[in-house]
Write a protein that holds these residues in place. Structure first.
Motif, PDB file in Angstrom:
ATOM      1  N   TRP A  41       0.633  -1.227  -0.297  1.00 40.31           N
ATOM      2  CA  TRP A  41       0.053   0.061  -0.109  1.00 40.31           C
ATOM      3  C   TRP A  41       0.674   1.324   0.225  1.00 40.31           C
ATOM      4  N   ALA A  73      -3.868   5.637   0.981  1.00 39.20           N
ATOM      5  CA  ALA A  73      -4.389   4.965   2.367  1.00 39.20           C
ATOM      6  C   ALA A  73      -3.848   4.756   3.019  1.00 39.20           C
ATOM      7  N   ALA A 120     -14.638   1.994   5.543  1.00 42.89           N
ATOM      8  CA  ALA A 120     -14.099   1.912   3.989  1.00 42.89           C
ATOM      9  C   ALA A 120     -15.599   1.191   3.377  1.00 42.89           C
ATOM     10  N   ALA A 121     -15.089   1.681   2.007  1.00 44.44           N
ATOM     11  CA  ALA A 121     -16.716   1.706   1.203  1.00 44.44           C
ATOM     12  C   ALA A 121     -16.811   0.014   0.678  1.00 44.44           C
ATOM     13  N   THR A 122     -18.208  -0.340   0.784  1.00 43.19           N
ATOM     14  CA  THR A 122     -17.524  -1.923   0.833  1.00 43.19           C
ATOM     15  C   THR A 122     -17.020  -2.331  -0.528  1.00 43.19           C
ATOM     16  N   GLY A 123     -16.664  -3.515  -0.437  1.00 45.56           N
ATOM     17  CA  GLY A 123     -16.378  -3.574  -1.663  1.00 45.56           C
ATOM     18  C   GLY A 123     -15.284  -3.702  -2.459  1.00 45.56           C
ATOM     19  N   SER A 124     -14.698  -2.622  -1.298  1.00 41.46           N
ATOM     20  CA  SER A 124     -13.076  -1.714  -2.157  1.00 41.46           C
ATOM     21  C   SER A 124     -11.818  -2.867  -1.164  1.00 41.46           C
ATOM     22  N   ALA A 125     -11.228  -2.471  -2.232  1.00 39.09           N
ATOM     23  CA  ALA A 125     -10.139  -3.110  -2.249  1.00 39.09           C
ATOM     24  C   ALA A 125      -9.304  -2.634  -0.331  1.00 39.09           C
ATOM     25  N   ALA A 126      -9.727  -1.337  -0.105  1.00 42.27           N
ATOM     26  CA  ALA A 126      -9.501  -1.071   1.866  1.00 42.27           C
ATOM     27  C   ALA A 126      -9.944  -2.233   2.550  1.00 42.27           C
ATOM     28  N   LEU A 127     -10.839  -2.490   2.213  1.00 41.33           N
ATOM     29  CA  LEU A 127     -12.273  -3.084   3.314  1.00 41.33           C
ATOM     30  C   LEU A 127     -11.700  -4.855   2.578  1.00 41.33           C
ATOM     31  N   LEU A 211      -7.241   5.743   3.927  1.00 48.52           N
ATOM     32  CA  LEU A 211      -8.117   4.770   3.327  1.00 48.52           C
ATOM     33  C   LEU A 211      -7.558   3.642   4.672  1.00 48.52           C
TER      34      LEU A 211
END
Length: 330
Positions: A41, A73, A120-127, A211
């Motif tokens: 990251w 991030a 974190a946003a749902t479905g994001s790489a951060a999640l 993020l």
């Protein structure tokens, strides 16, 4: 005499545990995986910023004037965690008593990454990264617990406790650091609106953080809890006091360096007499964090006090051999 010797052996052996080789290798591999995730990251953020490691370091310190091509991030927490992960991995490979270090690293990982589940946003790489790191942190705790075994050999290395003098010094510094950070959070709660204060802990819209970074209030709460727990355990001097204090000291050093770096970036060090009261206290807090963290690392990284090795099992004495030839009536 036999009963007394048995009681002595049992008393010394209680609480003396090591970690199996398989658990140590597993824990080291998990720590390396966490470090590699953070490095990945950071490389991503280098592409988002100007590509200069120096610019990214200044951004971590708090200089947000640099132009970004997207939302960052990582934060200043990530390089500190990388140091903790690598150090724990090395300790797990070299020492059979690394259960406490693995457990402390896993607990800190869970604490600082937990807000990513709702921030974190749902479905994001951060999640996805948050879920992966939480799983690895939990696996470190399971590995440290499942791999423990009694150190029943007199030749096996035993857990070391901090010596009384260094332990007291580290405990005082850690407790003071925890209280200072708690006082700052109370200050911001009184100064800021209630909505922003809540967002500082939950990661709401009014607080824009990287993020993967935990909300600032949440991170402060983790630091306070870690410093107070490590400080209290330093006075009791159990074997886990050393790794817990070292993790807390590393985080304090990191926060102190970032605070002083930001002050140097904005040329506040040379204008210290003309600063406002809050600015002065903030600068002094950063200096105290750096010095206190470095002192904790120095006193706890030295040689510790090793508990007595368990006594060998009692074996009954054999009767003397009969003379040869035996006398009459033997």
């Amino acid at each position: 005499m036999r009963n007394a010797l048995f009681r002595q052996t049992a008393t010394v052996s209680i609480g003396v545990v090591t970690v199996t080789r398989a658990a140590r290798l597993t824990g080291a591999a998990l720590c390396v995986a966490l470090a590699l995730i953070a490095v990945g990251w950071i490389l991503r953020d280098l592409a988002v910023t100007t590509g200069s490691p120096a610019d990214l370091a200044w951004y971590w310190a708090g200089d947000h004037r640099l132009p970004l091509r997207g939302r960052s991030a990582t934060s200043g927490l990530d390089p500190v965690l990388i140091v903790v992960y690598v150090t724990t991995a090395v300790a797990a490979l070299r020492s059979p008593v690394a259960a406490s270090a693995l457990a402390a690293t896993g607990a800190v990982t869970l604490a600082v990454r937990l807000p990513g589940l709702w921030a974190a946003a749902t479905g994001s790489a951060a999640l996805v990264t948050t879920l992966l790191e939480l799983a690895i942190g939990a696996a470190l705790l399971v590995t440290a617990a499942a791999g423990r075994r009694s150190a029943d050999s007199a030749y096996e290395p035993l857990p070391t406790r901090p010596r009384p003098g260094p332990a007291v010094a580290a405990g005082v510094l850690l407790l003071l650091s925890g209280l200072v950070w708690a006082a700052w959070e109370v200050h911001w709660a009184l100064e800021l609106p209630a909505e922003i204060t809540v967002d500082r802990f939950t990661g709401g819209r009014s607080v824009l953080a990287p993020l993967l970074a935990p909300p600032p209030g949440w991170l402060t709460a983790v630091l306070v809890l870690l410093a107070l727990t490590a400080g209290a355990s330093a006075f009791a001097r159990p074997p886990y006091a050393r790794p817990l204090g070292l993790v807390a000291g590393a985080l304090l050093c990191g926060w102190g360096v970032m605070g002083l770096a930001l002050a140097a970036r904005y040329e506040l060090l040379g204008r210290f007499p003309g600063l406002y009261g809050v600015e002065r206290l903030s600068l002094l807090t950063s200096l105290f964090d750096l010095l206190a963290g470095a002192a904790v690392l120095a006193v706890l990284a030295g040689r510790g006090e090793q508990p007595a090795a368990p006594a060998p099992p009692w074996t009954p004495a054999r009767p003397p051999a009969p003379p040869s030839p035996p006398p009459p009536g033997w």
